[in-house]
Design a protein around this motif. Structure first.
Motif, PDB file in Angstrom:
ATOM      1  N   ILE A   1      47.800  49.534  81.742  1.00 30.52           N
ATOM      2  CA  ILE A   1      46.590  48.710  81.732  1.00 30.52           C
ATOM      3  C   ILE A   1      47.012  47.284  82.068  1.00 30.52           C
ATOM      4  O   ILE A   1      48.035  46.810  81.550  1.00 30.52           O
ATOM      5  CB  ILE A   1      45.937  48.729  80.334  1.00 30.52           C
ATOM      6  CG1 ILE A   1      45.562  50.157  79.937  1.00 30.52           C
ATOM      7  CG2 ILE A   1      44.709  47.822  80.289  1.00 30.52           C
ATOM      8  CD1 ILE A   1      45.389  50.353  78.443  1.00 30.52           C
TER       9      ILE A   1
ATOM     10  N   ALA B   1      35.135  43.788  74.111  1.00 36.69           N
ATOM     11  CA  ALA B   1      35.670  44.336  72.864  1.00 36.69           C
ATOM     12  C   ALA B   1      35.569  45.868  72.859  1.00 36.69           C
ATOM     13  O   ALA B   1      36.516  46.568  72.498  1.00 36.69           O
ATOM     14  CB  ALA B   1      34.927  43.748  71.669  1.00 36.69           C
TER      15      ALA B   1
ATOM     16  N   ALA C   1      38.812  48.515  73.058  1.00 39.07           N
ATOM     17  CA  ALA C   1      38.995  49.542  72.027  1.00 39.07           C
ATOM     18  C   ALA C   1      38.997  50.938  72.654  1.00 39.07           C
ATOM     19  O   ALA C   1      39.747  51.821  72.224  1.00 39.07           O
ATOM     20  CB  ALA C   1      37.886  49.431  70.980  1.00 39.07           C
TER      21      ALA C   1
ATOM     22  N   GLN D   1      42.506  51.232  74.854  1.00 39.23           N
ATOM     23  CA  GLN D   1      43.782  51.007  74.157  1.00 39.23           C
ATOM     24  C   GLN D   1      43.809  51.605  72.756  1.00 39.23           C
ATOM     25  O   GLN D   1      44.841  51.577  72.106  1.00 39.23           O
ATOM     26  CB  GLN D   1      44.063  49.501  74.049  1.00 39.23           C
ATOM     27  CG  GLN D   1      44.346  48.837  75.400  1.00 39.23           C
ATOM     28  CD  GLN D   1      44.745  47.370  75.250  1.00 39.23           C
ATOM     29  OE1 GLN D   1      44.254  46.684  74.366  1.00 39.23           O
ATOM     30  NE2 GLN D   1      45.613  46.907  76.118  1.00 39.23           N
ATOM     31  N   GLY D   2      42.671  52.087  72.301  1.00 39.16           N
ATOM     32  CA  GLY D   2      42.605  52.553  70.920  1.00 39.16           C
ATOM     33  C   GLY D   2      43.378  53.826  70.667  1.00 39.16           C
ATOM     34  O   GLY D   2      43.814  54.493  71.571  1.00 39.16           O
TER      35      GLY D   2
ATOM     36  N   ARG E   1      33.681  41.395  62.127  1.00 38.03           N
ATOM     37  CA  ARG E   1      33.907  42.018  63.445  1.00 38.03           C
ATOM     38  C   ARG E   1      35.297  42.638  63.542  1.00 38.03           C
ATOM     39  O   ARG E   1      35.504  43.604  64.274  1.00 38.03           O
ATOM     40  CB  ARG E   1      33.741  40.975  64.549  1.00 38.03           C
ATOM     41  CG  ARG E   1      32.307  40.677  64.897  1.00 38.03           C
ATOM     42  CD  ARG E   1      32.208  39.876  66.177  1.00 38.03           C
ATOM     43  NE  ARG E   1      32.702  40.614  67.335  1.00 38.03           N
ATOM     44  CZ  ARG E   1      32.737  40.126  68.553  1.00 38.03           C
ATOM     45  NH1 ARG E   1      32.321  38.899  68.786  1.00 38.03           N
ATOM     46  NH2 ARG E   1      33.185  40.847  69.562  1.00 38.03           N
TER      47      ARG E   1
ATOM     48  N   PRO F   1      32.789  48.085  67.291  1.00 29.89           N
ATOM     49  CA  PRO F   1      33.634  49.111  67.908  1.00 29.89           C
ATOM     50  C   PRO F   1      35.130  48.822  67.827  1.00 29.89           C
ATOM     51  O   PRO F   1      35.928  49.644  68.241  1.00 29.89           O
ATOM     52  CB  PRO F   1      33.170  49.040  69.376  1.00 29.89           C
ATOM     53  CG  PRO F   1      32.821  47.605  69.592  1.00 29.89           C
ATOM     54  CD  PRO F   1      32.238  47.138  68.284  1.00 29.89           C
ATOM     55  N   SER F   2      35.504  47.635  67.284  1.00 30.97           N
ATOM     56  CA  SER F   2      36.919  47.241  67.364  1.00 30.97           C
ATOM     57  C   SER F   2      37.709  47.489  66.088  1.00 30.97           C
ATOM     58  O   SER F   2      38.935  47.327  66.087  1.00 30.97           O
ATOM     59  CB  SER F   2      37.011  45.750  67.725  1.00 30.97           C
ATOM     60  OG  SER F   2      36.323  45.484  68.909  1.00 30.97           O
TER      61      SER F   2
ATOM     62  N   PHE G   1      40.549  50.065  66.192  1.00 23.14           N
ATOM     63  CA  PHE G   1      41.539  49.604  67.161  1.00 23.14           C
ATOM     64  C   PHE G   1      42.362  48.447  66.598  1.00 23.14           C
ATOM     65  O   PHE G   1      43.593  48.402  66.734  1.00 23.14           O
ATOM     66  CB  PHE G   1      40.819  49.187  68.447  1.00 23.14           C
ATOM     67  CG  PHE G   1      41.665  48.412  69.398  1.00 23.14           C
ATOM     68  CD1 PHE G   1      42.740  49.009  70.047  1.00 23.14           C
ATOM     69  CD2 PHE G   1      41.405  47.074  69.668  1.00 23.14           C
ATOM     70  CE1 PHE G   1      43.528  48.292  70.934  1.00 23.14           C
ATOM     71  CE2 PHE G   1      42.185  46.352  70.548  1.00 23.14           C
ATOM     72  CZ  PHE G   1      43.253  46.966  71.177  1.00 23.14           C
TER      73      PHE G   1
ATOM     74  N   GLN H   1      44.742  49.761  63.997  1.00 26.53           N
ATOM     75  CA  GLN H   1      45.818  50.485  64.672  1.00 26.53           C
ATOM     76  C   GLN H   1      46.838  49.494  65.282  1.00 26.53           C
ATOM     77  O   GLN H   1      48.051  49.695  65.186  1.00 26.53           O
ATOM     78  CB  GLN H   1      45.183  51.319  65.786  1.00 26.53           C
ATOM     79  CG  GLN H   1      46.054  52.382  66.368  1.00 26.53           C
ATOM     80  CD  GLN H   1      45.309  53.096  67.505  1.00 26.53           C
ATOM     81  OE1 GLN H   1      44.374  52.569  68.086  1.00 26.53           O
ATOM     82  NE2 GLN H   1      45.730  54.291  67.816  1.00 26.53           N
TER      83      GLN H   1
ATOM     84  N   GLY I   1      50.942  47.694  78.695  1.00 23.41           N
ATOM     85  CA  GLY I   1      49.591  47.321  78.299  1.00 23.41           C
ATOM     86  C   GLY I   1      48.909  48.324  77.390  1.00 23.41           C
ATOM     87  O   GLY I   1      47.791  48.097  76.947  1.00 23.41           O
ATOM     88  N   ARG I   2      49.590  49.450  77.099  1.00 20.65           N
ATOM     89  CA  ARG I   2      48.952  50.501  76.285  1.00 20.65           C
ATOM     90  C   ARG I   2      49.297  50.379  74.809  1.00 20.65           C
ATOM     91  O   ARG I   2      48.707  51.056  73.975  1.00 20.65           O
ATOM     92  CB  ARG I   2      49.377  51.885  76.790  1.00 20.65           C
ATOM     93  CG  ARG I   2      48.763  52.234  78.139  1.00 20.65           C
ATOM     94  CD  ARG I   2      48.889  53.698  78.450  1.00 20.65           C
ATOM     95  NE  ARG I   2      50.263  54.106  78.637  1.00 20.65           N
ATOM     96  CZ  ARG I   2      50.877  55.022  77.915  1.00 20.65           C
ATOM     97  NH1 ARG I   2      50.242  55.622  76.946  1.00 20.65           N
ATOM     98  NH2 ARG I   2      52.136  55.345  78.164  1.00 20.65           N
TER      99      ARG I   2
ATOM    100  N   PRO J   1      49.500  47.465  72.625  1.00 19.48           N
ATOM    101  CA  PRO J   1      49.411  46.031  72.331  1.00 19.48           C
ATOM    102  C   PRO J   1      49.827  45.705  70.908  1.00 19.48           C
ATOM    103  O   PRO J   1      49.603  46.499  69.983  1.00 19.48           O
ATOM    104  CB  PRO J   1      47.926  45.728  72.554  1.00 19.48           C
ATOM    105  CG  PRO J   1      47.228  47.017  72.314  1.00 19.48           C
ATOM    106  CD  PRO J   1      48.181  48.097  72.786  1.00 19.48           C
TER     107      PRO J   1
END
Lengths: 382, 318
Positions: A243, A374, A378, A381-382, B84, B89-90, B93, B96, B263-264, B266
């Motif tokens: 990415i 955002a 997510a 990369q989530g 937030r 939705p974050s 993530f 993680q 980039g996968r 982070p």
């Protein structure tokens, strides 16, 4: 702790610990108070136009924000050169990142100071946001003599002149044909195929994928709930090898880390041996635009508008197309052959745009940039 | 032949200049400042700390406000940014990402200290001056180049056309390289963390009297036991200090996860950058920065508590 004194001066009641306490208090208070003061209302934008009573004095130079090469060299070779030739005003370039320069202009305007640049080349949604934030001025239409030759994406849809779009770019599937073969007629659904596991590059911004996916799912990004779009993008994770941005795409595909990527068609032209295909749903078409900050001297605004007009002159637009691989917005520009042969990837005419392009919805995109970015981050990369 | 008298006027001018300085100092009454000299000497450090503290206060201020990224307009005091961070939705993530950052940073810390300790011991105890200098030079080499350069160097080695993939194919294994894996990120971060840990542990080992080890050996303790019961406890403050520094630098890592993780994978720093530049939301970025800072600080506090750093002289309770 007491301080040892070499002479009989009055005894110190002010200890080093007191000094530290006082210094820390003062040191913390000053920036805090300054910051609180700085976080007040922003200065209202001023509207600048051509000054009454003829041509204003010329500034020593104008400073234009662009991306680095090949953008800077192309703009230097084309519009900056012809502008300087006609006016005698030199053009300097600033390659600060597009987010950073927006923030710097915002801070300068809020502080009532002159912004660090006189014109900003950025993506259209940021130019739209600049208008909404009151940090851009409407350009004098009478100075934009070349605007009449622009396509429908050249000026803001609301009829204002706070920015002028100078080129468009699409984001098709770019691949290394010696390592993978993609059919000429394919759907975006193809890249979800398990045979591409760990072989795909995607951009770190949502526009490249969300529009094609929304079209696949029959959703309208301007009005529908986009949860199914993010869920579908998340299903792509097993296939994603990397990415990043355009530079990371180029280095990765050349070193063999992945074979296919969703990136700018213009990026594919920078490396040898790459091919591209636009799936039948079309690919996202975004726009690059110039805007002029407020709080500039009147004569600088005037001459910077003249410079922007030079950027959209047909001859300079032809150079932008040839050097950058971006589609000009001036319909009188001459396209290189590779663009003429592939209108799906390089939509130029109104008919091409209507038929092939998934034009990024600027206003909705600008308003939802934070939430969409955002959700997309997510998802991938989530 | 060299003219030795040619330098005499310079000496005269030098003394005259000194006389002028002394005269100016007396005229200004600089001697009266003598009692305050300790305070004045503290001023640069105080200014630096103040600047950093001011930055943190600003982050706190931002993080507790709502913010309209489209209009770039600050809203009222609010917990919105922290909400937030944990809500969809974050939320998942972010959690993680935080877990990944902490786990890999801990593994880097453990690895760097475990590998740095014997190297430091070798430097301190070797009788060969050449070996000591050579080892120190090798330790300093990674610091001579930028982190991005190091990361791209590792990308060449660990990539699908790199050394690792070549060796794997040579032995018959099918490997496309290990870029984009946590192992690649860990290896990249270890390169500079090992020398750093070694250099930070060195002073603690230098202070250990070699006679203590000899005494233990004389009493029949094998080398492993000497190492375990004599060297390691006495080096504990240095080990704890090295661990704290390596961990703090690791949790703030940006380039290695970005380049070697493709980039996968982070780290928090990568996500904060994305929030700042792509989401244009410095308020949310400030909140995430403070969360990471709080966790890092907690880790260091625990490390100091259990690591035996009781005073700045590096005393050990072991």
């Amino acid at each position: 702790m007491t301080v040892r004194r070499p002479d009989p001066t009055p005894p110190a009641t002010f200890t080093r610990r007191d000094f530290l306490r006082l210094g820390t208090l003062a040191g913390v208070s000053v920036p805090v108070l300054s910051l609180v003061a700085a976080c007040g209302e922003t200065t209202p934008a001023t509207t600048a136009a051509a000054p009454a009573g003829g041509v204003p004095a010329k500034p020593d130079k104008i400073v234009v924000r662009t991306w680095g090469d090949p953008w800077r060299s192309t703009y230097a070779e084309g519009p900056a050169a012809t502008f300087t030739q006609k006016t005698g005003i030199p053009v300097e370039f600033d390659v600060t990142g597009f987010s950073e320069i927006q923030a710097k202009v915002q801070q300068a305007v809020a502080a009532g100071q002159r912004p660090p640049v006189d014109a900003v080349l950025t993506i259209e949604e940021r130019a739209f946001a600049a208008k909404a934030q009151g940090i851009s001025v409407p350009m004098d239409r009478s100075l934009l003599t070349n605007a009449s030759e622009l396509s429908s994406v050249g000026l803001p849809a609301d009829g204002s002149t706070n920015y002028v779009s100078v080129s468009t770019y699409s984001q098709p599937l770019v691949y290394a044909p010696d390592r993978v073969q993609l059919p000429e007629d394919l759907s975006w659904e193809e890249i979800w195929d398990p045979r591409y596991e760990g072989r795909l590059f995607v951009t770190d911004t949502p526009s490249s994928l969300m529009l094609p996916v929304a079209k696949m799912l029959g959703l309208d990004v301007t009005s529908d709930d986009l949860t199914p779009v993010w869920d579908k993008i998340a299903e792509l994770r097993p296939n994603i090898a990397a990415i990043g941005d355009e530079e990371e795409f180029l280095s990765g595909i050349e070193s063999g880390e992945f074979d296919i990527g969703i990136t700018l068609a213009a990026t594919a032209l920078e490396a040898e041996g790459l091919a591209w295909v636009t799936p039948r749903e079309g690919s996202t078409v975004s726009t690059e635009a110039f805007w002029i900050p407020t709080n500039l001297p009147e004569e600088t605004t005037y001459w910077t508008t003249v410079f922007v007009n030079e950027v959209i002159a047909a001859e300079n637009q032809s150079l932008i197309a040839a050097n950058l691989g971006e589609v000009p917005t001036n319909l009188g520009a001459e396209l290189p052959d590779f663009m003429k042969e592939d209108p799906a990837t390089f939509p130029f005419t109104e008919e091409d745009l209507e038929r092939y392009a998934l034009v990024f919805p600027v206003e909705v995109g600008a308003r939802n940039n934070d939430a969409w970015q955002a959700a997309y981050t997510a998802a991938i990369q989530g | 032949m060299r003219d030795r008298t040619s330098r005499a006027p310079d000496v005269g001018w030098g003394w005259r200049l000194l006389d002028v300085v002394i005269a100016v100092r007396r005229r200004l009454g600089a001697d009266r400042l003598e009692p305050y000299r300790p305070y004045l000497m503290l001023a640069p450090a105080l200014a630096l700390v103040t600047l950093l503290a001011g930055g943190i206060v600003y982050l706190v201020y931002l993080s507790f406000h709502s913010f309209d990224t489209f209009l770039f307009r600050q809203g009222p005091w609010s917990f919105e940014q922290y909400r937030r961070l944990v809500e969809p939705p974050s939320g998942d993530f972010n959690l993680q990402t935080l877990q990944r950052t902490l786990v890999i940073s801990l593994l880097v810390t453990v690895g760097a200290v475990a590998l740095g300790l014997p190297v430091a011991y070798f430097i301190v105890r070797t009788r060969s001056r050449a070996a000591r200098i050579l080892t120190l030079v090798l330790l300093l080499v990674p610091f001579l180049m930028g982190e991005v350069v190091r990361a791209f160097g590792w990308a060449l080695v660990l990539g699908s056309n790199g050394l690792v993939a070549w060796v794997a194919s040579w032995v018959g294994a099918d490997s496309g390289g290990i870029l984009g894996t946590p192992l690649a990120v860990w290896i990249g971060m270890m390169q500079v963390s090992i020398p750093l840990a070694t250099l930070l542990i060195l002073p603690a080992l230098t202070r250990i009297d070699p006679d203590l080890e000899r005494a233990a050996a004389t009493m029949g303790a094998p080398p492993v036991r000497v190492w375990r019961h004599v060297v390691t406890p006495l080096a504990r403050p240095g080990i704890a200090g090295a661990a704290a520094v390596v961990f703090l630098l690791s949790v703030a890592e940006y380039d290695m996860p970005a380049i070697l993780g493709l980039g996968r994978l982070p780290f928090v720093a990568n996500v904060i950058r994305s929030i700042y530049t792509l989401q244009n939301n410095l308020y949310l970025g400030s909140a995430f920065s403070l969360v990471l800072m709080a966790i890092s600080t907690l880790f260091v506090v625990v490390l100091v508590a259990v690591g035996g750093i009781r005073n700045l002289r590096g005393g050990s309770d072991g």
